[in-house]
Write a protein that holds these residues in place. Sequence first.
Motif, short mmCIF file in Angstrom:
data_model
loop_
_atom_site.label_atom_id
_atom_site.label_comp_id
_atom_site.label_asym_id
_atom_site.label_seq_id
_atom_site.Cartn_x
_atom_site.Cartn_y
_atom_site.Cartn_z
N GLN A 1 0.83 -1.20 0.00
CA GLN A 1 0.00 0.00 0.00
C GLN A 1 0.87 1.26 0.00
O GLN A 1 0.62 2.20 -0.75
CB GLN A 1 -0.93 0.01 1.21
CG GLN A 1 -2.08 -1.00 1.12
CD GLN A 1 -3.17 -0.71 2.14
OE1 GLN A 1 -3.43 0.44 2.47
NE2 GLN A 1 -3.83 -1.76 2.61
N TRP A 2 1.89 1.27 0.86
CA TRP A 2 2.82 2.41 0.90
C TRP A 2 3.50 2.62 -0.45
O TRP A 2 3.60 3.74 -0.95
CB TRP A 2 3.87 2.16 1.99
CG TRP A 2 5.12 2.97 1.85
CD1 TRP A 2 5.29 4.28 2.22
CD2 TRP A 2 6.36 2.55 1.29
NE1 TRP A 2 6.57 4.70 1.94
CE2 TRP A 2 7.26 3.65 1.36
CE3 TRP A 2 6.82 1.34 0.76
CZ2 TRP A 2 8.57 3.57 0.90
CZ3 TRP A 2 8.13 1.26 0.30
CH2 TRP A 2 8.99 2.36 0.36
N LYS B 1 0.86 3.75 -3.30
CA LYS B 1 0.43 5.13 -3.05
C LYS B 1 1.58 6.11 -3.33
O LYS B 1 1.37 7.21 -3.83
CB LYS B 1 -0.07 5.30 -1.63
CG LYS B 1 -1.41 4.62 -1.36
CD LYS B 1 -1.82 4.78 0.10
CE LYS B 1 -3.16 4.11 0.39
NZ LYS B 1 -3.55 4.23 1.81
N HIS C 1 3.66 5.89 -5.60
CA HIS C 1 3.78 6.07 -7.04
C HIS C 1 2.47 6.57 -7.66
O HIS C 1 2.27 6.46 -8.87
CB HIS C 1 4.21 4.75 -7.70
CG HIS C 1 5.68 4.46 -7.51
ND1 HIS C 1 6.15 3.79 -6.42
CD2 HIS C 1 6.77 4.79 -8.27
CE1 HIS C 1 7.47 3.69 -6.51
NE2 HIS C 1 7.87 4.30 -7.60
N GLY C 2 1.58 7.08 -6.81
CA GLY C 2 0.36 7.69 -7.30
C GLY C 2 -0.68 6.73 -7.81
O GLY C 2 -1.57 7.12 -8.60
N PRO D 1 -3.99 4.79 -7.37
CA PRO D 1 -5.19 4.75 -6.50
C PRO D 1 -5.56 3.30 -6.20
O PRO D 1 -5.61 2.45 -7.10
CB PRO D 1 -6.26 5.44 -7.34
CG PRO D 1 -5.81 5.27 -8.76
CD PRO D 1 -4.32 5.24 -8.75
N LEU D 2 -5.80 3.02 -4.95
CA LEU D 2 -6.12 1.65 -4.56
C LEU D 2 -7.63 1.45 -4.53
O LEU D 2 -8.34 2.16 -3.81
CB LEU D 2 -5.52 1.34 -3.18
CG LEU D 2 -4.00 1.45 -3.06
CD1 LEU D 2 -3.56 1.08 -1.65
CD2 LEU D 2 -3.30 0.58 -4.08
#
Length: 352
Positions: A245-246, A249, A251-252, A254-255
């Motif tokens: 997740q880190w 995010k 690298h931009g 969206p999850l």
Amino acid sequence: MMVAGQQCLPAFSKFPVKEGFQAIGFNAVYKHSKRGGMKTLRSRLPPLKSLIAFEAVARHLSLTKAGQELFISREAVSRQIRILEEHLGIKLFDRLHRAVGLTKAGKEFLAVIQVSLESIADVSGAIQKKTQPLKITISATVAISSFWLTSRLISYKSDYPQAELRVVVSDKPVDLNESDIDIGFRYGNGHWPGLTAIKLFDITSFPVCSPEYLKKSPPIRSSIDLLDHNLINLDGEIHAHEDWQWWLKGHGVPLPASFKTLGFDNYNNVIQVALDGQGIALGFSGLVSDLLAANKLVQPLDTSLSRSEAVYLVLPNRVEQSEQAKSFIDWVLEESERVNSFSNPTAPPLLV
């Protein structure tokens, strides 16, 4: 009958003093012993226990504190002092208010005893270092132990076949100042109270997978494409700041609400699943470099992310490192220079 203001002597000083000794002091005792001819040391020397007790009392100027240091009672210390004074035939201590003080002879005797006992201890220690096996206890995280340290220990053992190594593996930091561990490996910012930290190599994180997985899976052209793949995560509270997740995010990417990973709390399992061709893991530079060099793992993207943290060699401040430990430290620094040479050949290990 005591005169007002006169201090009473301790029990260990109440014995008949040989005529002439109290007046002429310790030097006379020492010279007299030298004129005694070739007597055996056993007959000429006081008991070793009484010498050790005397040194402790003279240093602390307290029977109680000396007893605490030697793990014997105050009375036992007093008895050893009495034995020594009777052997020498001279008073070594005067009673003071809640303490004891050295007489002139006691001060002269202490100067000789301290040097002699220190010399014996130093020589004994030097002999032990030469005869005892090379024992070193090391602590390391699972990742550092598995993917950097273990494979290199064979090389160290070939250079130091007499070495006896013990490795304690845990992702939870061990208190080096309260354990028998000589040297530790840690990942972080290099600031740990009570420890000296030597920076070995920086860590960046990037996707890794097996060549077979990359061939059979959908193409990966950018970071967002990773969402279409099986992502293998290193789980756990201490790893949460550097997980998928880190990275995504950062690298931009969206999850989506449906975002999921295959999680393990052990980095061995994470990398093993990637090696088996079951998905993509986050590789840590310096730790997976050997696997990349052997083409067992590949980078599907030339993209990385870093928390500006590194792998450090940490040493407890409580004791001076043994010669054995120093030799191991030198070897670790040489090995870390090889890791650094791939990315920055001019960067030496950094003392924090």
